[in-house]
Design a protein around this motif. Structure first.
Motif, short mmCIF file in Angstrom:
data_model
loop_
_atom_site.label_atom_id
_atom_site.label_comp_id
_atom_site.label_asym_id
_atom_site.label_seq_id
_atom_site.Cartn_x
_atom_site.Cartn_y
_atom_site.Cartn_z
N ASP A 1 -6.19 59.36 44.55
CA ASP A 1 -6.80 60.61 44.15
C ASP A 1 -6.56 61.65 45.23
O ASP A 1 -6.17 61.34 46.35
CB ASP A 1 -8.30 60.41 43.95
CG ASP A 1 -8.88 61.43 42.98
OD1 ASP A 1 -8.16 62.39 42.64
OD2 ASP A 1 -10.04 61.27 42.57
N ILE A 2 -6.78 62.91 44.87
CA ILE A 2 -6.77 64.00 45.83
C ILE A 2 -8.10 64.71 45.74
O ILE A 2 -8.81 64.58 44.74
CB ILE A 2 -5.61 65.00 45.56
CG1 ILE A 2 -5.72 65.56 44.13
CG2 ILE A 2 -4.28 64.32 45.77
CD1 ILE A 2 -4.65 66.58 43.81
N ASP A 3 -8.47 65.44 46.78
CA ASP A 3 -9.78 66.08 46.79
C ASP A 3 -9.71 67.58 46.97
O ASP A 3 -10.23 68.13 47.93
CB ASP A 3 -10.65 65.47 47.89
CG ASP A 3 -11.33 64.20 47.42
OD1 ASP A 3 -11.69 64.14 46.25
OD2 ASP A 3 -11.47 63.29 48.23
N PRO A 4 -9.05 68.29 46.04
CA PRO A 4 -9.11 69.74 46.12
C PRO A 4 -10.42 70.23 45.50
O PRO A 4 -10.86 69.69 44.50
CB PRO A 4 -7.91 70.18 45.29
CG PRO A 4 -7.70 69.08 44.31
CD PRO A 4 -8.26 67.82 44.91
N ALA A 5 -11.04 71.23 46.12
CA ALA A 5 -12.17 71.87 45.46
C ALA A 5 -11.61 72.71 44.33
O ALA A 5 -10.46 73.13 44.36
CB ALA A 5 -12.93 72.74 46.45
#
Length: 422
Positions: free
Chosen positions: A279-283
């Motif tokens: 996964d990635i965690d961009p707001a």
């Protein structure tokens, strides 16, 4: 070489190397980050192995964080020789104009209540002027959060590889449709406006070298925060939410709460589907048109500080949706490698060499399945001396030294038994 001049000095009678404040956000809720619970375990075990007193928290609001930072910088650090701040959360970079009209990006971290706090403001709590207890002492910060600008968080730019090191998209197409992998995600935030559907099963993290059984984290070890409720503190007037930054250089505003670009009628990033992969965690980002000009990120590094980001400026930070963030996994494994049972007793390893091992291993990894991107952590520091974690005289009760004495005792008993038989 004079070791006293070239190495940060720790009190010989210390019971801990220092204090480590550890935070994992979005272990639950609408913007849940799969693997965040594993991040918390890795961070806790990493710094316990190094001999730190670890203060764990999860799902921290902005006001709670301000209270924690105030408490640490003003009261809790007087008896410590080192400080660690480690956080795993969503992140992005806001674009601002300086007095000269240049575009400057400020890295921000998203808190559990949806508010953002500037990374520079976190660092500012521990300057020589504001935290005299840590003057001339090492201060280490570990930031697991994306650094992608909010102006580049669209579907088109994501497909073009913006925010990935290679800048080239190589994912396969079948039947005219993109075949996306769900093995990797990033730490940019709000993956699809809802909860992730990955497995709740956590990775198996060995805990043979920490003080207590950490197969689960008890309430006494981790302090969760009431959802949306602060624990006090006035916050920082310079920090704000993404909703406050809706105007670009041309004065064009965009309010895309439904994640649709009205001009092109296409859905904006992120589009990752559920799954048990990475996964990635961009707001959650917003389309700002036209694209912003060349920008740079301002992250002030103060005296005796080290800041380790999970990715370079303008890139995503990767996380496995089950096993947790790659940087934090490798940090734990490298610390375990260099400071195995009893490893602090005669240790002469500069901690920077351990971090270099982390970056080397990440540089050999590929993310996002067939896209095969490489993201390497970024380290910025103003350390004036080597950071060498050794064994304090009063740290003998901790388990990593107890195991060593246990081994010696076992060997001695075996020799005594062998001598009697012969």
């Amino acid at each position: 070489m004079d070791a006293d001049k070239d190495t940060y000095q720790f009190h010989p009678e210390r019971t801990h190397q220092g204090l480590a404040l550890v935070i994992a956000n979005f272990t639950e809720g609408e913007d849940r980050r799969g693997g965040a619970d594993s991040d918390l375990k890795y961070m806790k075990k990493t710094f316990k192995r190094l001999g730190f007193k670890v203060d764990c928290h999860k799902n921290v609001t902005k006001s709670d964080l301000v209270s924690l930072l105030n408490g640490c910088s003003q009261h809790m650090l007087t008896s410590y020789d080192c400080f660690v701040f480690a956080i795993s959360s969503h992140g992005m970079e806001f674009v601002q104009k300086d007095k000269m009209g240049n575009s400057v990006q400020q890295h921000v971290i998203k808190m559990f209540d949806g508010e953002y706090i500037y990374t520079k403001d976190i660092l500012d709590y521990f300057t020589d002027r504001k935290c005299k207890a840590l003057k001339n002492k090492p201060k280490l910060f570990f930031i697991q959060a994306c650094r992608i600008p909010e102006t580049k968080s669209t579907h088109d730019q994501y497909d073009a590889g913006v925010g990935f090191d290679s800048g080239i998209s190589t994912h396969n197409k079948k039947g005219g449709q993109d075949q996306r992998t769900t093995r990797d995600k990033t730490d940019f935030g709000g993956s699809s406006g809802g909860t992730e559907t990955d497995s709740d099963e956590e990775s198996d993290v060995s805990d043979t070298d920490v003080e207590e059984d950490e197969s689960s984290l008890s309430d006494s070890d981790i302090e969760p925060t009431a959802k949306g409720q602060g624990a006090g503190g006035n916050g920082d007037s310079n920090s704000h939410s993404a909703a406050d930054e809706n105007e670009n250089a041309s004065g064009v505003t965009a309010d895309l709460e439904d994640d649709i670009d009205p001009a092109k009628r296409r859905r904006l990033y992120p589009l990752e589907s559920g799954g048990s992969g990475d996964d990635i965690d961009p707001a959650r980002g917003r389309k700002i048109y036209p694209p912003a000009p060349l920008e740079f990120t301002l992250v002030p590094c103060h005296n005796d500080m080290l800041i380790m980001f999970a990715s370079p400026q303008g890139h995503y930070a990767f996380r496995n949706k089950t096993d947790g963030s790659y940087m934090l996994q490798l940090l734990y494994k490298c610390v375990e490698k260099y400071y195995a049972n009893g490893g602090l007793a005669q240790n002469q390893t500069n901690f920077l060499d351990v971090l270099r091992d982390v970056t080397t291993q990440m540089s050999e990894m590929k993310f996002m399945g067939s896209k095969e991107y490489t993201i390497v952590p970024c380290i910025v520091h103003k350390l004036r001396k080597d950071v060498i974690f050794t064994q304090g005289k009063s740290m003998g009760s901790t388990k990593f030294t107890f195991k060593l004495s246990e081994i010696i005792s076992t060997l001695g008993m075996s020799f005594f038994t062998w001598s009697n038989k012969n």
